[in-house]
Design a protein around this motif. Structure first.
Motif, mmCIF file in Angstrom:
data_model
loop_
_atom_site.group_PDB
_atom_site.id
_atom_site.type_symbol
_atom_site.label_atom_id
_atom_site.label_comp_id
_atom_site.label_asym_id
_atom_site.label_seq_id
_atom_site.Cartn_x
_atom_site.Cartn_y
_atom_site.Cartn_z
ATOM 1 N N ARG A 408 -1.816 -2.763 -9.284
ATOM 2 C CA ARG A 408 -3.047 -3.305 -8.730
ATOM 3 C C ARG A 408 -3.844 -4.001 -9.817
ATOM 4 N N LEU A 409 -4.732 -4.918 -9.378
ATOM 5 C CA LEU A 409 -5.577 -5.699 -10.273
ATOM 6 C C LEU A 409 -7.030 -5.487 -9.865
ATOM 7 N N LEU A 410 -7.889 -5.318 -10.858
ATOM 8 C CA LEU A 410 -9.320 -5.140 -10.588
ATOM 9 C C LEU A 410 -10.103 -6.041 -11.533
ATOM 10 N N ILE A 411 -10.925 -6.924 -10.971
ATOM 11 C CA ILE A 411 -11.776 -7.825 -11.741
ATOM 12 C C ILE A 411 -13.223 -7.545 -11.350
ATOM 13 N N ARG A 412 -14.089 -7.376 -12.341
ATOM 14 C CA ARG A 412 -15.490 -7.123 -12.011
ATOM 15 C C ARG A 412 -16.401 -7.504 -13.173
ATOM 16 N N GLU A 417 -23.504 -4.792 -19.344
ATOM 17 C CA GLU A 417 -23.334 -5.757 -20.425
ATOM 18 C C GLU A 417 -22.845 -7.075 -19.821
ATOM 19 N N PRO A 418 -23.071 -8.214 -20.509
ATOM 20 C CA PRO A 418 -22.584 -9.507 -19.994
ATOM 21 C C PRO A 418 -21.092 -9.674 -20.227
ATOM 22 N N LEU A 419 -20.310 -8.903 -19.503
ATOM 23 C CA LEU A 419 -18.862 -8.891 -19.674
ATOM 24 C C LEU A 419 -18.164 -9.033 -18.326
ATOM 25 N N ILE A 420 -17.054 -9.741 -18.329
ATOM 26 C CA ILE A 420 -16.117 -9.718 -17.212
ATOM 27 C C ILE A 420 -15.011 -8.754 -17.605
ATOM 28 N N ARG A 421 -14.782 -7.740 -16.787
ATOM 29 C CA ARG A 421 -13.766 -6.740 -17.081
ATOM 30 C C ARG A 421 -12.513 -7.035 -16.226
ATOM 31 N N VAL A 422 -11.396 -7.144 -16.891
ATOM 32 C CA VAL A 422 -10.115 -7.438 -16.229
ATOM 33 C C VAL A 422 -9.203 -6.241 -16.448
ATOM 34 N N MET A 423 -8.855 -5.561 -15.379
ATOM 35 C CA MET A 423 -8.036 -4.355 -15.486
ATOM 36 C C MET A 423 -6.865 -4.438 -14.516
ATOM 37 N N ALA A 424 -5.707 -3.977 -14.968
ATOM 38 C CA ALA A 424 -4.535 -3.910 -14.097
ATOM 39 C C ALA A 424 -3.743 -2.652 -14.415
ATOM 40 N N GLU A 425 -2.965 -2.203 -13.423
ATOM 41 C CA GLU A 425 -2.049 -1.067 -13.575
ATOM 42 C C GLU A 425 -0.679 -1.496 -13.078
ATOM 43 N N CYS A 426 0.347 -1.109 -13.823
ATOM 44 C CA CYS A 426 1.709 -1.452 -13.424
ATOM 45 C C CYS A 426 2.686 -0.668 -14.279
ATOM 46 N N GLU A 427 3.779 -0.218 -13.696
ATOM 47 C CA GLU A 427 4.793 0.516 -14.442
ATOM 48 C C GLU A 427 5.543 -0.388 -15.425
ATOM 49 N N ASP A 428 5.610 -1.679 -15.124
ATOM 50 C CA ASP A 428 6.307 -2.646 -15.972
ATOM 51 C C ASP A 428 5.312 -3.208 -16.988
ATOM 52 N N ASP A 429 5.468 -2.858 -18.254
ATOM 53 C CA ASP A 429 4.517 -3.267 -19.278
ATOM 54 C C ASP A 429 4.425 -4.781 -19.418
ATOM 55 N N ALA A 430 5.540 -5.464 -19.332
ATOM 56 C CA ALA A 430 5.541 -6.920 -19.492
ATOM 57 C C ALA A 430 4.758 -7.595 -18.370
ATOM 58 N N VAL A 431 4.971 -7.128 -17.149
ATOM 59 C CA VAL A 431 4.235 -7.675 -16.001
ATOM 60 C C VAL A 431 2.753 -7.364 -16.133
ATOM 61 N N LEU A 432 2.448 -6.159 -16.597
ATOM 62 C CA LEU A 432 1.059 -5.735 -16.767
ATOM 63 C C LEU A 432 0.323 -6.676 -17.716
ATOM 64 N N VAL A 433 0.899 -6.901 -18.890
ATOM 65 C CA VAL A 433 0.259 -7.751 -19.896
ATOM 66 C C VAL A 433 0.112 -9.181 -19.385
ATOM 67 N N GLU A 434 1.150 -9.691 -18.746
ATOM 68 C CA GLU A 434 1.103 -11.068 -18.264
ATOM 69 C C GLU A 434 0.023 -11.243 -17.194
ATOM 70 N N ALA A 435 -0.100 -10.255 -16.290
ATOM 71 C CA ALA A 435 -1.077 -10.351 -15.209
ATOM 72 C C ALA A 435 -2.508 -10.356 -15.746
ATOM 73 N N VAL A 436 -2.768 -9.502 -16.732
ATOM 74 C CA VAL A 436 -4.115 -9.433 -17.310
ATOM 75 C C VAL A 436 -4.413 -10.661 -18.154
ATOM 76 N N ASP A 437 -3.483 -11.032 -19.008
ATOM 77 C CA ASP A 437 -3.728 -12.157 -19.916
ATOM 78 C C ASP A 437 -3.934 -13.462 -19.156
ATOM 79 N N ARG A 438 -3.270 -13.617 -18.019
ATOM 80 C CA ARG A 438 -3.450 -14.830 -17.228
ATOM 81 C C ARG A 438 -4.915 -14.978 -16.797
ATOM 82 N N VAL A 439 -5.493 -13.888 -16.306
ATOM 83 C CA VAL A 439 -6.886 -13.934 -15.841
ATOM 84 C C VAL A 439 -7.842 -14.079 -17.023
#
Length: 447
Positions: A408-412, A417-439
């Motif tokens: 799952r992906l959570l953006i808020r 603080e003046p921050l955009i928080r980008v969080m994701a969960e995934c069993e596949d580490d490569a997919v996890l990093v790619e999904a977060v870094d894209r956003v």
């Protein structure tokens, strides 16, 4: 009406910069005084606590001036944990409680958060009414009706006794060596005292506040110093609080961390076994790990998720009649004992399980294996709305599609603080990093 001042946990910002200025604090105090002083025939009271930030003196005085100008009598508690304000507001028959603190933020920040007469944080609706009063201006009372201010010397000790009363009767911490990291914050006196009176050998960290070192290389957000103390002293466990002591994380006997999700898992399973978990439900936010949800399902416990912010956890708990909730960050709310998150009380519940079971902290702090989770923050400037950009929305859509069925992906936007928080969960580490870094890359390109 839009919420211009209040975030997810009161008003917060850099001291001496809008909205955290002495002038604004005076206006906030006057507006809160007018909002809560609805009956001119009786005495009206407000209790004010603060953490150890240097700017706390300025805001304490400004709030007091605003409140007394509307006829409120002010009871000043001095440095106390946030949950002490929640406890003492109804105990002292006050109309409102105020805590001056920016929690885990750096010393240069500060904040103002409110508790109603029942000791619970104010609703969004109440905060919007106070904002409207600030915008419209508040007329002071006549000179003969100006309020008084008084220092309360025993507020901290009342809180200490309340915290100790939550530890199981007939049980003590004798023979246990406990590191307590107070983050040079509001609990620097209360927390070591509670543990010592319960029989523990106490190794204090972060108990020398000077006004500018709160949360500096210590506390729940920077536990390395406490971890080193655990290893150096051969301690059984460490409790790491944040600046206002409403949240906590555990370090086991090896100095390894356990966050709020692990603590809630332990408590929820134990309370369910004892038949004391109301509704068989734990309340947590959307940030809590998927591994927690799976663990609870295996133990027949339901997870009710809310938006981020302990106040929203508490609102859901009160609406559903639930008595246990919290956040991954370490806010643990036990409404059987307190009206808000209390790091010290939660820590005592963990220590009680260590005494009851004879198990090591490392065993109790690993109830489940977390699903890999990645969180990155992107800072933005005032007036920017990066999440509205088409390019950002496209990146979010692509990452959601990539994670579909895997995580799952959570953006808020952060509420503090003046921050955009980008969080994701995934069993596949490569997919996890790619999904977060894209956003993250899409947001960075906009800001």
């Amino acid at each position: 009406m839009a919420r211009d001042l209040f975030g997810t946990d009161g008003v917060r910002g850099l001291a001496n910069t809008h909205p955290m200025t002495a002038e604004m604090a005076l206006k906030i105090g006057a507006a809160a005084g007018r909002y809560f002083r609805r009956d001119d025939e009786r005495t009206h009271r407000v209790v004010i606590g603060k953490d150890t930030r240097l700017s706390g003196y300025m805001f304490e005085n400004a709030l007091t001036a605003g409140l007394t100008s509307t006829g409120m009598n002010v009871l000043l508690l001095g440095p106390v944990p946030t949950p002490a304000v929640g406890l003492l507001t109804p105990s002292m028959r006050a109309d409102v409680g105020i805590m001056i603190s920016a929690s885990h933020n750096p010393a240069q920040d500060n904040g103002i958060k409110f508790f109603g007469p029942d000791g619970f944080k104010l609703s969004d609706e109440a905060e919007m009414e106070i904002e409207a009063l600030i915008a419209g201006g508040v007329s002071p009372v006549q000179a003969r009706n100006i309020g008084r201010a008084k220092r309360i010397d025993d507020g901290l000790h009342r809180y200490v006794e309340r915290v100790k009363s939550t530890f199981p009767a007939g049980m003590g911490l004798d023979g246990m060596k406990v590191v307590i990291d107070c983050a040079n914050g509001a609990a620097y006196r209360a927390a070591p005292e509670v543990l010592w009176e319960l029989g523990a050998e106490v190794i204090p960290v972060g108990v020398s506040p000077n006004g500018t070192n709160i949360n500096e290389a210590c506390g729940s957000t920077k536990p390395q110093t406490a971890a080193e103390a655990v290893v150096a002293h051969g301690a059984d466990v460490a409790l790491c609080l944040d600046g206002d002591a409403d949240r906590m994380l555990i370090l086991d006997e090896n100095g390894a961390e356990a966050n709020g999700d692990q603590i809630m898992a332990l408590m929820a399973a134990r309370w369910a076994d004892q038949g004391r978990l109301n509704g068989g439900t734990l309340v947590a936010t959307v940030m809590s790990n998927l591994g927690l949800e799976r663990f609870l399902q295996a133990h027949g416990v339901r997870l009710h998720r809310t938006g981020v912010g302990d106040r929203y956890v508490v609102e859901a708990m009160r609406a559903g009649g639930y008595n246990l909730g919290g956040e991954q960050s370490g806010h643990i709310v036990m409404t059987d004992y307190a009206t808000t998150g209390d790091g010290l009380m939660a820590g005592l519940q963990f220590l009680a399980e260590m005494v009851r079971t004879g198990a090591k902290a490392s065993t109790l702090a690993r109830s489940f294996t977390p699903v890999p989770q990645l969180l990155k923050n992107v800072r933005f400037s005032a007036g920017q709305a990066p999440l509205d950009a088409d390019s950002v929305q496209a990146a979010i859509g692509a990452s959601e599609a990539q994670l579909d069925g895997q995580g799952r992906l959570l953006i808020r936007k952060s509420g503090t603080e003046p921050l955009i928080r980008v969080m994701a969960e995934c069993e596949d580490d490569a997919v996890l990093v790619e999904a977060v870094d894209r956003v993250v890359a899409a947001v960075e390109a906009v800001v």
